[in-house]
Scaffold this active site. Structure first.
Site, PDB file in Angstrom:
ATOM      1  N   CYS A   1      44.461  34.113  31.048  1.00 21.87           N
ATOM      2  CA  CYS A   1      43.342  35.046  31.233  1.00 21.87           C
ATOM      3  C   CYS A   1      43.256  36.085  30.120  1.00 21.87           C
ATOM      4  CB  CYS A   1      43.460  35.735  32.586  1.00 21.87           C
ATOM      5  SG  CYS A   1      43.579  34.587  33.973  1.00 21.87           S
TER       6      CYS A   1
ATOM      7  N   GLU B   1      45.170  38.450  28.919  1.00 23.37           N
ATOM      8  CA  GLU B   1      45.662  39.822  28.958  1.00 23.37           C
ATOM      9  C   GLU B   1      47.128  39.944  28.547  1.00 23.37           C
ATOM     10  OE1 GLU B   1      46.807  38.459  33.154  1.00 23.37           O
ATOM     11  OE2 GLU B   1      45.356  37.990  31.588  1.00 23.37           O
TER      12      GLU B   1
ATOM     13  N   ASN C   1      47.650  34.365  27.306  1.00 20.14           N
ATOM     14  CA  ASN C   1      47.899  33.532  28.485  1.00 20.14           C
ATOM     15  C   ASN C   1      46.599  32.929  28.994  1.00 20.14           C
ATOM     16  OD1 ASN C   1      46.944  36.122  29.332  1.00 20.14           O
ATOM     17  ND2 ASN C   1      47.578  35.625  31.410  1.00 20.14           N
TER      18      ASN C   1
END
Length: 971
Positions: free
Chosen positions: A588, A590, A586
């Protein structure tokens, strides 16, 4: 000599600064100056020019050679001073004369005009002594304070209530160690004047308290409580329809009545779901805990005030406990005992033991409860599919969703287009469209749109993809706002280590590679290489794997992108291998969920405050178990309550029901336990703390499955086979023929839990993911996510302004050893917020409070690897390097791969900026006393051989600024 800022402008030829000054004055009318005698006069920027010019002339003389240089310097510094004053004006439009002189002094020091600055400081001191002597000589018999008035919204003047000001400040300082009301009141009174507005009156003590934070961190709480008083007046007046204010003591009685009026106001203005009005409001209101309004630090409270609390045309009417209860009621809206569950959720949120993600806080309990944080999409290889993906991005981003796009299926540059018998321009032009769409939508006007594009390493456009964030070249083939990430298969890393070749393909000629990983990918890829060698594939390119890897690291060094993420680790350890393929992460890095043409992956996030679950004696496992259990229920509720903007997201979320429970405050927990980050103890704590979170998250999902049923796609998952995250390490190891360094130790009863997972099932396909938590950790007042501190004293800049941040733990330890004083504050600034260079700080504290750039990168990677074994998704792992080089980057990212990490996030590196050596006293909110790591474009570097070439021995990568206020990737 005369240097007074109050001097009248002499009759002379216009200076070079005049056009700029007149423009500033015209564009910012209405600002006023409070003189020392209490008089208020219009703000005249030209007097700043006069004072600066006189200061220079007094020191450097008035010869013709210096004249032009002086005028240019004065013009530039005047603009800085005026901009600094007006930009920080907040709701007020009035400055004290001392504030202006402080800014002039700072401008001189920043401009390194040290002799002039020294003369100016000495002049100010002499004038202060003269004024003191004049006052002493007059010796008045009685000196009554002038009667001041405050101006109401309708223009009415009423006597200023000095008694209430005194009470509010003293109440704000109550029960806090190391603070006193007197300095706050003294500074606040200095900025009062006759006819002051209510907003300016509220602002005066807040700004006064902020100036003291650097010497005592508890003044951050004082500042927050004073801002709370301002909010109470706004909220109570708006919901009751009349001017009203209350102290914190009075609110202990008034909160329940206020809450009834708050709900009615929110529903009437179509900001709150009317269903919340059908709860048992008396029971709900009785559960509110007004005292929890007092636990905020200023940074967290100002962030809520600016961006989270509900408002009508700028009139905020939501107090903190109403905010948390609104979020909790929204999450409990479909529960059977919804009042009981709402109170349970409220207690967890308002205690700061757990915090939901920003979209949940924004939208829970509203008419459009888009509560999910992350959306992952796969882009199809045709115009309809490409522009549908762009449209989906816009719809998903509108309500604050962060986006990860898998662009690998889109054919590469030069590939044949059957419909037109032409050649493709590749993926890059479409990425430009996606980039501009994210900026245009702007997440519904609340924060910048944020999207990350992923591309697999075998795609023929990968080399152009690496250049997307460069500041040179054809701007039509650049995406200056979009994040980018490499989606790297294990085979590529193995070729890098072996020094082998690597072949790039267009996906329309090798369509199955997109969905393959592990050994099946290797088999298919080698078969396509053979076809290419035989002339059976038209679009391909052969490169040295090591050369491409070096170029990846060079671009990461120069531009901060693309990030390094690992396809095989994400897929081989995914519980949902039977249901599809993980094609990207995604925004970021994670989230690791399946995507396809008819499924957009969705993840619902929240984070445990680990610092709240640790004492000097260790981890409070019982409290952590309670927190995780309730948090998992809240996150599971999001799936059913959520407002879905596209059907593919709804279909995916209801079928798999993934959630992502994470953590924050890891660094705070280490400091409580007295464990330096660069130690085996810290690595072991990362392991054991994540094991406890993992155990109880999985157990809570099993309990929810027993109550509510398994998630629909459970059968065939790794869960259904009794393979838990810790067990999936074996799958990764087997795929790499054992060539992986993984720790498999454990301490809890995993065998018993494994049996329950198989027999009862899971409510959620995925349960854990560690997000960056940049904003919610500010709200709670702890360190971000798993991040080490990068400075012990700094000014944080975000969309709410500039905030002095001091590590309260460090201050506490230094006070205990008799070392916290003004000299220590000065030393911290001089050494850029690090204690390592301060001789009188003991060695144990230097180790405990080492900053992120002082910790060898290996320790961060090793700790992350020990967490990763327990997590069914990933973690946002930033890597810090004070002096990055090609060799260091190569070693770090290869280690991350060998230790089984799924993804990495930003590379953060120090720039040439550093702590201001000047004082913060009296200037907080007016300067950045500690500069964050600011991205600075390095000189273009040739492909690295061993180390990235450095320009004159120094180069600064364009890595992410740690606190770039325009960056919303991790907010």
């Amino acid at each position: 000599m005369s240097l007074s800022i109050e001097a009248e402008r002499p009759a002379a030829a216009p200076s070079a600064a005049e056009p700029t000054l007149s423009k500033l004055a015209a564009s910012e009318p209405g600002y006023q100056i409070i003189r020392r005698n209490g008089a208020v006069t219009p703000f005249d920027p030209s007097k700043i020019t006069v004072a600066l010019t006189k200061a220079f002339l007094a020191v450097e003389g008035s010869n013709a050679a210096a004249s032009r240089r002086i005028h240019e310097a004065v013009a530039e510094m005047t603009e800085q001073v005026v901009a600094g004053l007006t930009r920080r004006a907040a709701t007020g439009r009035t400055f004290h004369i001392e504030d202006v002189q402080d800014q002039v002094e700072l401008a001189l020091m920043r401009g390194e005009h040290h002799k002039v600055a020294r003369a100016y400081v000495l002049y100010r001191e002499e004038r202060a002594r003269e004024r003191a002597r004049a006052v002493a000589e007059t010796k008045p018999v009685a000196s009554a304070a002038p009667l001041l008035h405050m101006k109401l919204a309708d223009g009415t003047l009423i006597p200023l209530d000095a008694g209430r000001l005194d009470k509010v400040v003293r109440e704000a300082c109550a029960d806090l160690d190391g603070v006193s009301a007197e300095p706050v009141l003294t500074e606040a009174r200095r900025n009062l004047y006759d006819g002051i507005s209510l907003d300016e009156l509220a602002l005066a003590p807040i700004l006064a308290a902020r100036t003291l934070i650097e010497s005592e961190p508890n003044y951050a709480k004082v500042s927050a409580r004073l801002l709370l008083d301002k909010l109470r007046r706004e909220a109570l007046s708006f919901v009751h329809g009349r001017a009203e204010q209350a102290t914190q003591e009075e609110m202990s009685v008034l909160y329940a009545d206020y809450f009834h009026a708050y709900l009615k106001t929110g529903i009437a203005n179509e900001l709150i779901d009317p269903e919340l009005g059908r709860f048992d409001i008396a029971r709900i209101a009785a559960a509110l805990k007004p005292e929890r309004d007092l636990q905020f630090d200023y940074l967290g409270f100002q962030t809520l005030y600016d961006r989270y609390f509900l408002h009508v045309r700028g009139n905020r009417f939501e107090l903190p406990q109403a905010f948390f209860m609104r979020v909790a009621m929204g999450l409990a809206i479909r529960e059977i005992d919804r009042e009981g569950r709402a109170i349970e959720f409220y207690d967890l949120l308002s205690s700061f033991d757990f915090m939901a993600s920003t979209p949940t806080l924004f939208n829970s309990g509203t008419l459009r409860p888009q509560l999910s944080s992350c959306f992952l999409t796969t882009v199809a290889d045709d115009l309809d599919g490409i522009f549908k993906a762009v449209k989906d991005n816009a719809l998903l981003a509108k309500y604050s969703g962060g986006l990860g796009n898998d662009w690998t299926p889109v054919r590469g540059l030069g590939a044949h287009i059957k419909g037109t018998n032409g050649e493709s321009q590749g993926v890059v032009p479409f990425l430009k469209v996606a980039n501009d769409t994210a900026i245009a939508v702007n997440q519904g006007g609340k924060r910048k749109g944020a999207v990350c594009a992923y591309l697999e390493t075998w795609h023929v456009d990968i080399e152009e993809f690496l250049d997307l964030r460069k500041n040179t070249g054809d701007d039509r083939r650049r995406t200056h706002d979009m994040n980018t990430a490499n989606w790297i298969p294990d085979l590529f890393m193995q070729r890098v280590e072996a020094g082998g070749d690597w072949t790039l393909f267009s996906p329309d000629e090798v369509p199955d590679l997109h969905d393959l990983y592990g050994k099946p990918f290797k088999t298919a890829y080698e078969a396509y290489e053979a076809k290419a060698a035989a002339g059976q594939i038209k679009v391909f390119k052969r490169v040295k794997a090591l050369d491409l890897w070096r170029r990846m690291l060079t671009m990461l060094f120069e531009t901060g992108h693309p990030w390094i993420t690992f396809k095989d680790a994400c897929n081989l350890r995914s519980p949902q291998q039977h249901a599809g393929v993980v094609h990207s992460s995604n925004l970021c890095t994670e989230i690791t969920l399946n995507t396809s043409a008819d499924e957009v992956a969705v993840c619902n996030l929240g984070s445990v405050n680990l610092a709240a679950h640790v004492t000097p004696d260790g981890l409070d496992q019982a409290r952590l178990a309670r927190t995780v259990t309730t948090a998992m229920r809240m996150l599971d509720n999001v799936v059913d309550i959520n407002f879905y903007t596209i059907p593919e997201a709804r279909r995916s979320n209801l079928r798999h029901r993934p959630v992502g429970l994470g953590l924050m405050g890891f660094q705070d927990a280490l400091q409580t336990l007295r464990l330096p980050a660069a130690s085996e103890g810290a690595v072991a704590f990362a392991d054991t703390s994540m094991e406890v979170i993992s155990f109880h998250a999985i157990q809570a999902s099993v309990d929810l499955a027993a109550e509510r049923g398994r998630y629909p796609s459970f059968e065939g998952s790794l869960w259904s086979k009794g393979i838990l995250p810790i067990d999936s390490l074996d799958i990764l190891s087997d795929a790499r023929d054992g060539d992986v360094e993984l720790d498999r130790s454990s301490t809890l009863d995993w065998e018993g839990l494994r049996e329950r997972v198989v027999t009862t099932g899971m409510r959620n396909s995925n349960t854990m993911a560690i997000a960056p938590t940049a904003t919610i950790s500010n709200i709670v007042g702890v360190s971000q996510s798993i991040e080490p501190s990068y400075s012990q004293l700094y000014v944080k800049a975000n969309m709410s302004g500039d905030f002095t941040v001091v590590n309260a733990g460090l201050v506490h330890d230094l006070k205990a050893r008799g070392l916290w004083d003004e000299v220590m504050v000065s030393d911290l600034k001089y050494y850029d917020g690090k204690v390592s260079g301060i001789d009188r700080v003991p060695a144990d504290l230097k180790a405990l409070y080492a900053t992120s750039f002082e910790i060898p990168t290996e320790w961060l990677i090793r700790a992350a690897a020990r967490r990763q074994k327990w997590i069914d998704q990933g973690q946002s792992l930033n890597l810090y390097m004070a002096q990055p080089s090609g060799r260091k980057l190569d070693e770090a990212y290869r280690l991350a791969w060998r230790l089984g990490l799924k993804t990495t996030y930003y590379l953060r590196a120090l720039s040439a900026t550093h702590v201001e050596k000047s004082t913060l006293k009296g200037t907080d909110g007016k300067l950045n006393a500690v500069s964050a790591t600011v991205p600075v474009a390095a000189k273009a570097a040739a492909p690295i051989i061993v180390d990235i070439p450095l320009e004159n021995g120094m180069a600064v990568p364009n890595a992410c600024s740690i606190d770039d206020p325009t960056c919303e990737a991790c907010q």
